[in-house]
Scaffold this active site. Sequence first.
Site, PDB file in Angstrom:
ATOM      1  N   THR A 177       0.881  -1.160   0.000  1.00  0.00           N
ATOM      2  CA  THR A 177       0.000   0.000   0.000  1.00  0.00           C
ATOM      3  C   THR A 177       0.914   1.203   0.000  1.00  0.00           C
ATOM      4  O   THR A 177       2.011   1.126   0.546  1.00  0.00           O
ATOM      5  CB  THR A 177      -0.851   0.023   1.292  1.00  0.00           C
ATOM      6  OG1 THR A 177      -1.724  -1.098   1.281  1.00  0.00           O
ATOM      7  CG2 THR A 177      -1.678   1.290   1.429  1.00  0.00           C
ATOM      8  N   ARG A 205     -13.790  -7.703  -0.826  1.00  0.00           N
ATOM      9  CA  ARG A 205     -13.140  -7.448   0.471  1.00  0.00           C
ATOM     10  C   ARG A 205     -12.563  -6.023   0.458  1.00  0.00           C
ATOM     11  O   ARG A 205     -11.909  -5.611  -0.476  1.00  0.00           O
ATOM     12  CB  ARG A 205     -12.030  -8.465   0.694  1.00  0.00           C
ATOM     13  CG  ARG A 205     -11.212  -8.257   1.974  1.00  0.00           C
ATOM     14  CD  ARG A 205      -9.980  -7.417   1.712  1.00  0.00           C
ATOM     15  NE  ARG A 205      -9.136  -7.292   2.897  1.00  0.00           N
ATOM     16  CZ  ARG A 205      -8.097  -6.489   2.969  1.00  0.00           C
ATOM     17  NH1 ARG A 205      -7.758  -5.742   1.951  1.00  0.00           N
ATOM     18  NH2 ARG A 205      -7.378  -6.412   4.061  1.00  0.00           N
ATOM     19  N   GLY A 207     -10.228  -3.267   2.605  1.00  0.00           N
ATOM     20  CA  GLY A 207      -9.245  -3.145   3.686  1.00  0.00           C
ATOM     21  C   GLY A 207      -9.388  -1.829   4.426  1.00  0.00           C
ATOM     22  O   GLY A 207     -10.429  -1.160   4.368  1.00  0.00           O
ATOM     23  N   ASP A 208      -8.323  -1.470   5.113  1.00  0.00           N
ATOM     24  CA  ASP A 208      -8.344  -0.251   5.926  1.00  0.00           C
ATOM     25  C   ASP A 208      -8.120   1.023   5.108  1.00  0.00           C
ATOM     26  O   ASP A 208      -8.492   2.117   5.545  1.00  0.00           O
ATOM     27  CB  ASP A 208      -7.260  -0.331   7.013  1.00  0.00           C
ATOM     28  CG  ASP A 208      -5.866  -0.566   6.425  1.00  0.00           C
ATOM     29  OD1 ASP A 208      -5.753  -1.284   5.413  1.00  0.00           O
ATOM     30  OD2 ASP A 208      -4.897  -0.025   6.980  1.00  0.00           O
ATOM     31  N   THR A 228      -0.262   0.643   6.667  1.00  0.00           N
ATOM     32  CA  THR A 228      -0.187  -0.437   5.692  1.00  0.00           C
ATOM     33  C   THR A 228      -0.150  -1.736   6.499  1.00  0.00           C
ATOM     34  O   THR A 228       0.189  -1.716   7.675  1.00  0.00           O
ATOM     35  CB  THR A 228       1.081  -0.360   4.812  1.00  0.00           C
ATOM     36  OG1 THR A 228       2.215  -0.579   5.636  1.00  0.00           O
ATOM     37  CG2 THR A 228       1.221   0.983   4.128  1.00  0.00           C
ATOM     38  N   GLY A 229      -0.466  -2.835   5.842  1.00  0.00           N
ATOM     39  CA  GLY A 229      -0.437  -4.112   6.562  1.00  0.00           C
ATOM     40  C   GLY A 229      -1.802  -4.760   6.542  1.00  0.00           C
ATOM     41  O   GLY A 229      -2.630  -4.465   5.676  1.00  0.00           O
ATOM     42  N   GLY A 231      -5.142  -5.064   6.830  1.00  0.00           N
ATOM     43  CA  GLY A 231      -6.149  -4.019   6.991  1.00  0.00           C
ATOM     44  C   GLY A 231      -7.228  -4.300   8.023  1.00  0.00           C
ATOM     45  O   GLY A 231      -7.711  -3.391   8.704  1.00  0.00           O
TER      46      GLY A 231
HETATM   47  N1  ASP Z   1      -3.616  -2.422   4.213  1.00  0.00           N
HETATM   48  C1  ASP Z   1      -3.925  -2.988   2.930  1.00  0.00           C
HETATM   49  C2  ASP Z   1      -5.212  -3.730   3.025  1.00  0.00           C
HETATM   50  O1  ASP Z   1      -5.470  -4.374   4.027  1.00  0.00           O
HETATM   51  C3  ASP Z   1      -2.913  -3.895   2.360  1.00  0.00           C
HETATM   52  C4  ASP Z   1      -1.479  -3.659   2.691  1.00  0.00           C
HETATM   53  O2  ASP Z   1      -1.101  -2.629   3.160  1.00  0.00           O
HETATM   54  O3  ASP Z   1      -0.708  -4.559   2.471  1.00  0.00           O
HETATM   55  O4  ASP Z   1      -5.938  -3.739   2.069  1.00  0.00           O
END
Ligand code: ASP
Length: 315
Positions: A177, A205, A207-208, A228-229, A231
């Site tokens: 992200t 789906r 995410g955040d 990021t991560g 979500g």
């Molecule tokens: N945060 C993003 C999500 O969950 C994905 C990511 O940052 O890897 O969609």
Amino acid sequence: MVKPFIIGTRNAREMLAIGAKILREGGSAMDAVEATIRAVEENPMDTGVGLGGIPNLLGVPQMDASIMDGRTLRTGAVAAVEGYLHPISIARKVLEESPHVLLVGPGAELFAEAIGFERSELLTDMSRTAYRAFVEDTIEGLDERFDERRKEYYAWYIENYRLREWYRKLSDAQQGTVNVMALDGDGDICSGVSTSGTAFKFPGRVGDSPIIGAGNYCDNRVGAAACTGRGELAIRLSTARTIISYMEHGMTVRDACIQAMRDIHALKETGGMNCLAFDRHGNTMSASTRRESIHYYMDIDSEEPEERRGVWVKA
Ligand code: ASP
């Protein structure tokens, strides 16, 4: 008065100069953030954002993005949008042209089309190959009728809880992200996020990244924060808003980021989380539950992006 500056996640490193130039020429934080993120969205080598972003379980890239204006607290976001190269710009139009804050799926696409965005192909050879490899690896009994029998395969996949199991094992490498945030010469703050979401995610789906408060938040009076991560974790904890809130209540930006990552650990879930933030005085910070954390900084006098070290908050 704080010198105008822009910061971003690693994948924005090369593109921060675009935003810094806009700020140097007196442009707004929002123009700087949008232009920088657009350049990341155009990079086909970045498999977590825009062109070349890894598609969903059905092989279709679905994008999430959001942008927030720290002066007015107005926001715009799109989720699960297909076929547009610049979700960040559609998000900005949601903020500026619509009375809404979040449009999803076909509605977001209709909006994009109505205001004149061109459709484009987001799959690349690399993302097609990654998808095919995933399908071959994951779907038991795969045969040449896969394309006609997708629904049947996925029904089996969900029924057997393979989806949950696979999601648990998802590595950081299958995510990505971009977070970019800036403070301009008027003291205005903007934060933006764009992503293709977790690789091979379930269709629809979200995410955040497009959820204001979860993956993105800013307020001129306090600062900016984004994530990021995994979500789902940031949504459950409203991580970005919480970082702002911690600062509002007296924590330094460093302590706020560390506490937010401790909150993630306290969920005792699999999946990592990373955050990027700054306060209104120009102090920047990043933190991660899973790895060495770095971010990149440029101000209007910088010649190149400066690498700044964040904190690895271990469990
Ligand atoms: N945060 C993003 C999500 O969950 C994905 C990511 O940052 O890897 O969609």
